[in-house]
Design an enzyme around this catalytic site. Structure first.
Site, PDB file in Angstrom:
ATOM      1  N   HIS A 161      32.370  36.456  26.574  1.00  0.00           N
ATOM      2  CA  HIS A 161      31.689  36.642  25.286  1.00  0.00           C
ATOM      3  C   HIS A 161      32.633  36.553  24.104  1.00  0.00           C
ATOM      4  CE1 HIS A 161      28.234  38.888  27.535  1.00  0.00           C
ATOM      5  NE2 HIS A 161      28.169  37.577  27.677  1.00  0.00           N
TER       6      HIS A 161
ATOM      7  N   ALA B 250      34.765  55.390  34.977  1.00  0.00           N
ATOM      8  CA  ALA B 250      35.723  54.376  35.439  1.00  0.00           C
ATOM      9  C   ALA B 250      37.150  54.914  35.419  1.00  0.00           C
ATOM     10  CB  ALA B 250      35.604  53.140  34.552  1.00  0.00           C
TER      11      ALA B 250
ATOM     12  N   GLY C 149      31.305  49.047  35.115  1.00  0.00           N
ATOM     13  CA  GLY C 149      30.747  49.452  33.827  1.00  0.00           C
ATOM     14  C   GLY C 149      29.870  48.426  33.147  1.00  0.00           C
ATOM     15  N   THR C 150      28.932  47.849  33.928  1.00  0.00           N
ATOM     16  CA  THR C 150      27.986  46.939  33.277  1.00  0.00           C
ATOM     17  C   THR C 150      26.583  47.196  33.800  1.00  0.00           C
ATOM     18  OG1 THR C 150      27.433  44.618  32.831  1.00  0.00           O
ATOM     19  CG2 THR C 150      28.418  45.086  34.960  1.00  0.00           C
ATOM     20  N   SER C 151      25.605  47.072  32.908  1.00  0.00           N
ATOM     21  CA  SER C 151      24.205  47.289  33.309  1.00  0.00           C
ATOM     22  C   SER C 151      23.648  46.043  33.985  1.00  0.00           C
ATOM     23  CB  SER C 151      23.359  47.634  32.078  1.00  0.00           C
ATOM     24  OG  SER C 151      23.478  46.581  31.110  1.00  0.00           O
TER      25      SER C 151
HETATM   26  N1  APR Z   1      32.477  54.627  33.308  1.00  0.00           N
HETATM   27  C1  APR Z   1      31.798  53.673  34.014  1.00  0.00           C
HETATM   28  N2  APR Z   1      30.631  53.131  33.609  1.00  0.00           N
HETATM   29  C2  APR Z   1      30.129  53.582  32.436  1.00  0.00           C
HETATM   30  C3  APR Z   1      30.762  54.571  31.647  1.00  0.00           C
HETATM   31  C4  APR Z   1      31.994  55.091  32.131  1.00  0.00           C
HETATM   32  N3  APR Z   1      32.675  56.025  31.455  1.00  0.00           N
HETATM   33  N4  APR Z   1      29.992  54.790  30.552  1.00  0.00           N
HETATM   34  C5  APR Z   1      28.934  53.972  30.644  1.00  0.00           C
HETATM   35  N5  APR Z   1      28.997  53.250  31.779  1.00  0.00           N
HETATM   36  C6  APR Z   1      28.072  52.214  32.257  1.00  0.00           C
HETATM   37  C7  APR Z   1      26.609  52.463  31.981  1.00  0.00           C
HETATM   38  O1  APR Z   1      26.024  53.222  33.045  1.00  0.00           O
HETATM   39  C8  APR Z   1      26.055  51.034  31.934  1.00  0.00           C
HETATM   40  O2  APR Z   1      25.685  50.596  33.232  1.00  0.00           O
HETATM   41  O3  APR Z   1      28.395  51.034  31.548  1.00  0.00           O
HETATM   42  C9  APR Z   1      27.243  50.203  31.446  1.00  0.00           C
HETATM   43  C10 APR Z   1      27.111  49.744  30.002  1.00  0.00           C
HETATM   44  O4  APR Z   1      26.023  48.859  29.956  1.00  0.00           O
HETATM   45  P1  APR Z   1      25.762  48.052  28.610  1.00  0.00           P
HETATM   46  O5  APR Z   1      25.880  48.958  27.443  1.00  0.00           O
HETATM   47  O6  APR Z   1      24.493  47.269  28.823  1.00  0.00           O
HETATM   48  O7  APR Z   1      27.012  47.054  28.509  1.00  0.00           O
HETATM   49  P2  APR Z   1      27.196  45.660  29.219  1.00  0.00           P
HETATM   50  O8  APR Z   1      26.549  45.652  30.570  1.00  0.00           O
HETATM   51  O9  APR Z   1      28.626  45.333  29.142  1.00  0.00           O
HETATM   52  O10 APR Z   1      26.374  44.674  28.241  1.00  0.00           O
HETATM   53  C11 APR Z   1      26.477  43.295  28.499  1.00  0.00           C
HETATM   54  O11 APR Z   1      25.196  42.899  26.489  1.00  0.00           O
HETATM   55  O12 APR Z   1      24.797  43.438  24.311  1.00  0.00           O
HETATM   56  C12 APR Z   1      25.386  42.502  25.132  1.00  0.00           C
HETATM   57  O13 APR Z   1      27.171  41.081  24.636  1.00  0.00           O
HETATM   58  C13 APR Z   1      26.870  42.415  24.893  1.00  0.00           C
HETATM   59  O14 APR Z   1      28.655  42.068  26.520  1.00  0.00           O
HETATM   60  C14 APR Z   1      27.485  42.836  26.220  1.00  0.00           C
HETATM   61  C15 APR Z   1      26.366  42.548  27.199  1.00  0.00           C
END
Ligand code: APR
Length: 248
Positions: A121, A236, A191-193
């Site tokens: 990204h 994490a 750490g990604t949804s």
């Molecule tokens: N340790 C591990 N996981 C964590 C922590 C932590 N301390 N805090 C939050 N999480 C997890 C949440 O449970 C969730 O599954 O991190 C994830 C964050 O998810 P999103 O906020 O959706 O972020 P991401 O998956 O990276 O989003 C992908 O969406 O908005 C767009 O471009 C943006 O790159 C981003 C993409």
């Protein structure tokens, strides 16, 4: 099975295979102080992405989008890598980890010392001009400029060098990510949804090519009950701290 036992098992797998590729999202940087996008404190709870995160909105009203960007990058530009970033960098140095594929734009993997980082990204440490393609480092001073920083060459609005919704992902980065997902033995999702495509497709591809899926997440994600072989539930930073004790 208790978390400690799972972490020990994952360490054994990693020691056996040493062909690990990491796939990271916003959750890995939460302990560095950068809010994730979704979930209770998420950036998208504050700013509707439909109104702030599409390239069409930026082109129409850069001043409005820069309100969100100022908020987001006032934290990201001064954030520091946390234990999770540092352990991944150490894993690369010690030959366990081949590369990191990241959805993040905070540059914290590189700052932690990781060499092979595929940024799906883009990178929020730079600003680009969409008109003349001038690219400059994103400095804290840029955050003070109202209504938004402009290109010194053509005076058009500058934009962080990141992929907005409605923009294509960098083709080379996507191709590299698929090649890495194809050849790795362990695919380490952190750490990604897993809800934003096309990036979110890559773990499915890794699984289809025979990789063992290890997932580190505070909560269950869209991968957990579909793909994940080892689910390390927790923060994490804490999980990587424990994992490092079995690896190094
Ligand atoms: N340790 C591990 N996981 C964590 C922590 C932590 N301390 N805090 C939050 N999480 C997890 C949440 O449970 C969730 O599954 O991190 C994830 C964050 O998810 P999103 O906020 O959706 O972020 P991401 O998956 O990276 O989003 C992908 O969406 O908005 C767009 O471009 C943006 O790159 C981003 C993409």
């Amino acid at each position: 099975m208790d978390l400690e036992k799972l972490i020990r098992e994952v360490a054994e797998e990693i020691n056996k295979n040493k062909e690990v590729v990491a796939f990271t999202g916003a959750g890995i940087s939460v302990e560095s102080g950068i809010p994730a996008f979704r979930g209770s404190q998420g950036l998208w709870e504050k700013y509707d992405p439909e109104e702030y995160a599409y390239i069409s909105v930026f082109l129409r009203n850069p001043a409005k989008v820069w309100k969100m960007l100022r908020d987001m990058f006032s934290i990201a530009l001064q954030a520091k890598p946390n234990t999770a970033h540092l352990v991944l960098a150490e894993m690369e140095k010690k030959g366990y980890l081949k590369a990191i594929i990241t959805q993040n734009v905070d540059g914290l993997h590189q700052e932690a010392g990781s060499q092979k980082v595929i940024e799906l990204h883009g990178n929020g440490r730079f600003l680009v001009c969409l008109s003349c393609h001038n690219r400059v480092p994103f400095l804290r001073e840029h955050l003070e400029i109202e209504p938004y920083p402009v290109c010194q060459t053509c005076q058009k609005a500058l934009k962080p060098d990141v992929v907005f919704f409605g923009e294509p992902l960098p083709e080379e980065a996507l191709n590299s990510a698929y090649a890495l997902a194809k050849s790795c033995k362990i695919f380490l999702i952190v750490g990604t949804s897993g809800v934003v495509y096309p990036a979110a497709q890559i773990p499915y591809y890794a699984k289809s090519k025979g990789a063992t899926i290890v997932e580190v997440n505070l909560w269950e994600s869209s991968y957990t009950y579909k793909l994940t072989d080892f689910f390390l539930k927790g923060k994490a930073g804490e999980i990587f701290d424990k994992l490092s004790k079995y690896l190094f």
